[in-house]
Design a protein around this motif. Structure first.
Motif, PDB file in Angstrom:
ATOM      1  N   LEU A  74       0.843  -1.188   0.000  1.00 30.70           N
ATOM      2  CA  LEU A  74       0.000   0.000   0.000  1.00 30.70           C
ATOM      3  C   LEU A  74       0.883   1.245   0.000  1.00 30.70           C
ATOM      4  O   LEU A  74       1.898   1.284   0.690  1.00 30.70           O
ATOM      5  CB  LEU A  74      -0.889   0.036   1.246  1.00 30.70           C
ATOM      6  N   THR A  75       0.471   2.254  -0.753  1.00 28.65           N
ATOM      7  CA  THR A  75       1.235   3.506  -0.776  1.00 28.65           C
ATOM      8  C   THR A  75       0.329   4.683  -1.122  1.00 28.65           C
ATOM      9  O   THR A  75      -0.678   4.513  -1.812  1.00 28.65           O
ATOM     10  CB  THR A  75       2.403   3.433  -1.787  1.00 28.65           C
ATOM     11  N   ALA A  76       0.704   5.845  -0.627  1.00 30.59           N
ATOM     12  CA  ALA A  76       0.034   7.091  -1.005  1.00 30.59           C
ATOM     13  C   ALA A  76       0.889   7.877  -1.990  1.00 30.59           C
ATOM     14  O   ALA A  76       0.475   8.928  -2.468  1.00 30.59           O
ATOM     15  CB  ALA A  76      -0.254   7.935   0.238  1.00 30.59           C
ATOM     16  N   ARG A  77       2.078   7.357  -2.292  1.00 27.68           N
ATOM     17  CA  ARG A  77       2.992   8.033  -3.214  1.00 27.68           C
ATOM     18  C   ARG A  77       3.641   6.996  -4.124  1.00 27.68           C
ATOM     19  O   ARG A  77       4.275   6.055  -3.651  1.00 27.68           O
ATOM     20  CB  ARG A  77       4.076   8.759  -2.427  1.00 27.68           C
ATOM     21  N   LEU A  78       3.470   7.158  -5.415  1.00 28.76           N
ATOM     22  CA  LEU A  78       4.111   6.246  -6.356  1.00 28.76           C
ATOM     23  C   LEU A  78       5.574   6.643  -6.521  1.00 28.76           C
ATOM     24  O   LEU A  78       5.869   7.772  -6.921  1.00 28.76           O
ATOM     25  CB  LEU A  78       3.437   6.306  -7.728  1.00 28.76           C
ATOM     26  N   PRO A  79       6.498   5.751  -6.205  1.00 26.50           N
ATOM     27  CA  PRO A  79       7.917   6.079  -6.395  1.00 26.50           C
ATOM     28  C   PRO A  79       8.258   6.154  -7.881  1.00 26.50           C
ATOM     29  O   PRO A  79       7.661   5.458  -8.707  1.00 26.50           O
ATOM     30  CB  PRO A  79       8.648   4.935  -5.704  1.00 26.50           C
ATOM     31  N   ASP A  80       9.220   6.990  -8.204  1.00 23.49           N
ATOM     32  CA  ASP A  80       9.614   7.190  -9.600  1.00 23.49           C
ATOM     33  C   ASP A  80      10.303   5.977 -10.206  1.00 23.49           C
ATOM     34  O   ASP A  80      10.249   5.760 -11.407  1.00 23.49           O
ATOM     35  CB  ASP A  80      10.561   8.390  -9.719  1.00 23.49           C
ATOM     36  N   ASP A  81      10.980   5.185  -9.384  1.00 22.81           N
ATOM     37  CA  ASP A  81      11.841   4.127  -9.917  1.00 22.81           C
ATOM     38  C   ASP A  81      11.291   2.709  -9.744  1.00 22.81           C
ATOM     39  O   ASP A  81      12.009   1.748  -9.966  1.00 22.81           O
ATOM     40  CB  ASP A  81      13.210   4.209  -9.242  1.00 22.81           C
ATOM     41  N   LEU A  82      10.047   2.562  -9.393  1.00 22.10           N
ATOM     42  CA  LEU A  82       9.491   1.241  -9.121  1.00 22.10           C
ATOM     43  C   LEU A  82       8.767   0.690 -10.339  1.00 22.10           C
ATOM     44  O   LEU A  82       7.840   1.312 -10.859  1.00 22.10           O
ATOM     45  CB  LEU A  82       8.518   1.306  -7.937  1.00 22.10           C
ATOM     46  N   ALA A  83       9.186  -0.468 -10.794  1.00 23.27           N
ATOM     47  CA  ALA A  83       8.436  -1.227 -11.793  1.00 23.27           C
ATOM     48  C   ALA A  83       7.730  -2.332 -11.020  1.00 23.27           C
ATOM     49  O   ALA A  83       8.290  -2.902 -10.093  1.00 23.27           O
ATOM     50  CB  ALA A  83       9.373  -1.809 -12.845  1.00 23.27           C
ATOM     51  N   PRO A  92      -5.893   9.462  -6.866  1.00 25.32           N
ATOM     52  CA  PRO A  92      -6.693  10.559  -7.400  1.00 25.32           C
ATOM     53  C   PRO A  92      -6.479  10.857  -8.883  1.00 25.32           C
ATOM     54  O   PRO A  92      -7.222  11.632  -9.467  1.00 25.32           O
ATOM     55  CB  PRO A  92      -6.242  11.754  -6.553  1.00 25.32           C
ATOM     56  N   GLU A  93      -5.477  10.264  -9.477  1.00 25.73           N
ATOM     57  CA  GLU A  93      -5.166  10.619 -10.861  1.00 25.73           C
ATOM     58  C   GLU A  93      -4.595   9.425 -11.611  1.00 25.73           C
ATOM     59  O   GLU A  93      -4.398   8.352 -11.055  1.00 25.73           O
ATOM     60  CB  GLU A  93      -4.186  11.788 -10.889  1.00 25.73           C
ATOM     61  N   LEU A  94      -4.314   9.652 -12.862  1.00 25.45           N
ATOM     62  CA  LEU A  94      -3.686   8.646 -13.704  1.00 25.45           C
ATOM     63  C   LEU A  94      -2.241   8.457 -13.257  1.00 25.45           C
ATOM     64  O   LEU A  94      -1.542   9.446 -13.016  1.00 25.45           O
ATOM     65  CB  LEU A  94      -3.715   9.143 -15.153  1.00 25.45           C
ATOM     66  N   PRO A  95      -1.788   7.223 -13.099  1.00 28.87           N
ATOM     67  CA  PRO A  95      -0.379   7.043 -12.727  1.00 28.87           C
ATOM     68  C   PRO A  95       0.534   7.506 -13.860  1.00 28.87           C
ATOM     69  O   PRO A  95       0.187   7.389 -15.031  1.00 28.87           O
ATOM     70  CB  PRO A  95      -0.250   5.543 -12.496  1.00 28.87           C
ATOM     71  N   TYR A  96       1.673   8.042 -13.493  1.00 28.60           N
ATOM     72  CA  TYR A  96       2.645   8.451 -14.492  1.00 28.60           C
ATOM     73  C   TYR A  96       3.540   7.254 -14.816  1.00 28.60           C
ATOM     74  O   TYR A  96       3.632   6.301 -14.048  1.00 28.60           O
ATOM     75  CB  TYR A  96       3.463   9.651 -14.014  1.00 28.60           C
ATOM     76  N   ALA A  97       4.168   7.279 -15.971  1.00 27.79           N
ATOM     77  CA  ALA A  97       5.036   6.193 -16.433  1.00 27.79           C
ATOM     78  C   ALA A  97       4.310   4.854 -16.334  1.00 27.79           C
ATOM     79  O   ALA A  97       4.788   3.902 -15.728  1.00 27.79           O
ATOM     80  CB  ALA A  97       6.355   6.178 -15.662  1.00 27.79           C
ATOM     81  N   ILE A  98       3.156   4.791 -16.964  1.00 24.73           N
ATOM     82  CA  ILE A  98       2.318   3.596 -16.860  1.00 24.73           C
ATOM     83  C   ILE A  98       2.989   2.341 -17.411  1.00 24.73           C
ATOM     84  O   ILE A  98       2.625   1.238 -17.028  1.00 24.73           O
ATOM     85  CB  ILE A  98       0.942   3.812 -17.521  1.00 24.73           C
ATOM     86  N   GLU A  99       3.985   2.525 -18.245  1.00 21.41           N
ATOM     87  CA  GLU A  99       4.684   1.361 -18.818  1.00 21.41           C
ATOM     88  C   GLU A  99       5.451   0.578 -17.759  1.00 21.41           C
ATOM     89  O   GLU A  99       5.886  -0.548 -18.014  1.00 21.41           O
ATOM     90  CB  GLU A  99       5.618   1.803 -19.951  1.00 21.41           C
ATOM     91  N   ARG A 100       5.600   1.117 -16.566  1.00 19.27           N
ATOM     92  CA  ARG A 100       6.273   0.405 -15.472  1.00 19.27           C
ATOM     93  C   ARG A 100       5.438  -0.756 -14.941  1.00 19.27           C
ATOM     94  O   ARG A 100       5.928  -1.588 -14.194  1.00 19.27           O
ATOM     95  CB  ARG A 100       6.562   1.353 -14.311  1.00 19.27           C
ATOM     96  N   PHE A 101       4.177  -0.792 -15.313  1.00 22.15           N
ATOM     97  CA  PHE A 101       3.268  -1.806 -14.795  1.00 22.15           C
ATOM     98  C   PHE A 101       2.812  -2.737 -15.908  1.00 22.15           C
ATOM     99  O   PHE A 101       2.557  -2.295 -17.022  1.00 22.15           O
ATOM    100  CB  PHE A 101       2.051  -1.135 -14.148  1.00 22.15           C
TER     101      PHE A 101
END
Length: 142
Positions: A74-83, A92-101
């Motif tokens: 669980l997280t309230a903040r998506l880390p920049d470097d996590l795949a 609340p919004e669209l995740p950024y760098a969606i290709e990580r998932f």
């Protein structure tokens, strides 16, 4: 290519999110759940501990020491470097760098605000070239 699963017409999105998290972890997939605040993380964590009459969904915060051996984070903040394999977007919004998932799961309630948000996200995912699956949950009990 990231696959997006939209679950629409969900009567109780929070209860459905718990069932969905349980399903994903029973399939032995790792799941990251993104929520809108630290308070939401705490509340949702409590729901996961009491999910169902006889079981719970094993989970922890993303930054916890036991995250390496826990299937649901669980997280309230998506880390920049996590795949990560699967993201359940309760944020609340669209995740950024969606290709990580590999997959992103979106739950859409029945209220006008949820439907409007889902339409915006659907367009954005389509513009990113994602494969989109739709699951109508209107006949599913909450």
């Amino acid at each position: 290519m990231t696959r997006i699963d939209f679950y629409t017409n969900v009567a109780d999105p929070q209860a459905f999110a718990c069932r969905l998290a349980d399903t994903v972890q029973r399939k032995r997939e790792r799941l990251l759940i993104w929520l809108d605040s630290e308070r939401s993380v705490e509340v949702f964590s409590n729901r996961l501990w009491s999910h169902g009459d006889t079981r719970f969904v094993p989970h922890c915060r993303l930054e916890a020491a036991e995250a390496g051996v826990t299937p649901v984070w669980l997280t309230a903040r998506l880390p920049d470097d996590l795949a990560h394999p699967v993201l359940l977007n309760l944020g609340p919004e669209l995740p950024y760098a969606i290709e990580r998932f590999e997959r992103i799961l979106e739950i859409v309630g029945r209220d006008p605000a949820s439907l409007a948000t889902a339409r915006e996200r659907f367009r954005a995912y389509r513009e990113h070239g994602c494969a989109i699956e739709h699951h109508d949950m209107s006949q599913t009990p909450s």
